[in-house]
Scaffold this motif. Structure first.
Motif, PDB file in Angstrom:
ATOM      1  N   PHE A   1       0.776  -1.167  -0.222  1.00  0.00           N
ATOM      2  CA  PHE A   1      -0.023  -0.099   0.108  1.00  0.00           C
ATOM      3  C   PHE A   1       0.680   1.133  -0.145  1.00  0.00           C
ATOM      4  O   PHE A   1       2.075   1.223   0.464  1.00  0.00           O
ATOM      5  N   CYS A   2       0.296   2.345  -0.534  1.00  0.00           N
ATOM      6  CA  CYS A   2       1.158   3.473  -0.566  1.00  0.00           C
ATOM      7  C   CYS A   2       0.257   4.647  -0.059  1.00  0.00           C
ATOM      8  O   CYS A   2      -0.800   5.134  -0.523  1.00  0.00           O
ATOM      9  N   GLY A   3       0.274   4.824   1.376  1.00  0.00           N
ATOM     10  CA  GLY A   3      -0.656   5.597   2.206  1.00  0.00           C
ATOM     11  C   GLY A   3      -0.436   6.971   2.318  1.00  0.00           C
ATOM     12  O   GLY A   3      -1.236   7.543   2.911  1.00  0.00           O
ATOM     13  N   ALA A   4       0.444   7.661   1.434  1.00  0.00           N
ATOM     14  CA  ALA A   4       0.906   9.228   1.567  1.00  0.00           C
ATOM     15  C   ALA A   4       1.244   9.775  -0.051  1.00  0.00           C
ATOM     16  O   ALA A   4       1.445   8.749  -0.748  1.00  0.00           O
TER      17      ALA A   4
ATOM     18  N   GLY B   1      -5.152 -10.713   6.862  1.00  0.00           N
ATOM     19  CA  GLY B   1      -6.469 -10.692   6.583  1.00  0.00           C
ATOM     20  C   GLY B   1      -7.109  -9.903   5.578  1.00  0.00           C
ATOM     21  O   GLY B   1      -8.346  -9.715   5.514  1.00  0.00           O
ATOM     22  N   TYR B   2      -6.429  -9.260   4.864  1.00  0.00           N
ATOM     23  CA  TYR B   2      -6.818  -8.423   3.713  1.00  0.00           C
ATOM     24  C   TYR B   2      -5.810  -8.627   2.399  1.00  0.00           C
ATOM     25  O   TYR B   2      -4.883  -9.194   2.451  1.00  0.00           O
TER      26      TYR B   2
ATOM     27  N   ILE C   1      -5.603  -1.841   5.116  1.00  0.00           N
ATOM     28  CA  ILE C   1      -6.709  -2.431   4.999  1.00  0.00           C
ATOM     29  C   ILE C   1      -8.015  -1.873   4.299  1.00  0.00           C
ATOM     30  O   ILE C   1      -8.728  -1.254   4.586  1.00  0.00           O
ATOM     31  N   PRO C   2      -7.817  -2.323   2.939  1.00  0.00           N
ATOM     32  CA  PRO C   2      -8.835  -1.543   1.867  1.00  0.00           C
ATOM     33  C   PRO C   2     -10.196  -1.982   2.273  1.00  0.00           C
ATOM     34  O   PRO C   2     -10.524  -3.128   3.107  1.00  0.00           O
TER      35      PRO C   2
ATOM     36  N   GLY D   1      -9.271  -4.015  -3.711  1.00  0.00           N
ATOM     37  CA  GLY D   1      -8.713  -5.219  -2.567  1.00  0.00           C
ATOM     38  C   GLY D   1      -9.834  -5.206  -1.517  1.00  0.00           C
ATOM     39  O   GLY D   1     -10.876  -4.670  -1.780  1.00  0.00           O
ATOM     40  N   GLY D   2      -9.508  -5.796  -0.295  1.00  0.00           N
ATOM     41  CA  GLY D   2     -10.333  -5.704   0.764  1.00  0.00           C
ATOM     42  C   GLY D   2     -10.311  -6.673   1.575  1.00  0.00           C
ATOM     43  O   GLY D   2      -9.235  -7.511   1.737  1.00  0.00           O
TER      44      GLY D   2
END
Length: 156
Positions: free
Chosen positions: A47-50, A63-64, A74-75, A82-83
């Motif tokens: 993930f690229c959160g910024a 779990g994701y 955590i999509p 995703g999800g």
């Protein structure tokens, strides 16, 4: 402030006074980008959160599953991003696509990092969400975690 080459994590269109950050869900480890479209989509499983990242933020949470371009570990469950891991599957940390539960196990819940062993007296083929429809057939015994299927019965 002195100018210079556009730094990693940013892009600089013609006439730029200040470098612009690559958007959330993307990153760039290269210099000299001139358009946002040159920023790289975050790879599957990451993930690229910024904004303005030079590398992905980290792996998808256990779990994701995270598809390309995800901005959260955590999509929320939009199929294009995703999800939570679906039933009948498991998703360890960094999962790009949900893994089917192997034969001998099942998962009746979403968001699982591993599958549950098939209980004694039942057999579990691959990728199932419940064992209840698979009682051990007559003439066979099925210990915990058994993956016996009707196709493996002896032909007589």
């Amino acid at each position: 402030m002195a100018g210079g080459p556009c730094p990693p994590g940013y892009f600089c269109p013609v006439g730029t006074a200040v470098p612009l950050p690559c958007p959330v869900g993307t990153f760039s480890d290269r210099m000299f980008l001139s358009m946002a479209s040159e920023c790289l989509s975050c790879p599957s499983g990451q993930f690229c959160g910024a904004s303005g990242l030079t590398a992905p933020s980290g792996p998808c949470s256990p779990g994701y599953f995270c598809l390309e371009g995800v901005s959260s570990p955590i999509p929320a469950g939009h199929s294009e991003h995703g999800g939570p891991c679906p039933r009948g599957h498991f998703c360890p940390s960094g999962t790009s696509h949900p893994q089917p539960c192997p034969a001998g196990s099942y998962s009746n819940l979403t968001g699982q990092t591993s599958c549950f062993p098939c209980p004694a007296g039942y057999y579990c083929p691959e990728n199932i969400t419940t064992y209840s429809g698979h009682p051990c057939p007559a003439g066979f015994y099925c210990p915990r975690g058994e993956c016996l299927g009707h196709s493996s019965q002896r032909q007589g």
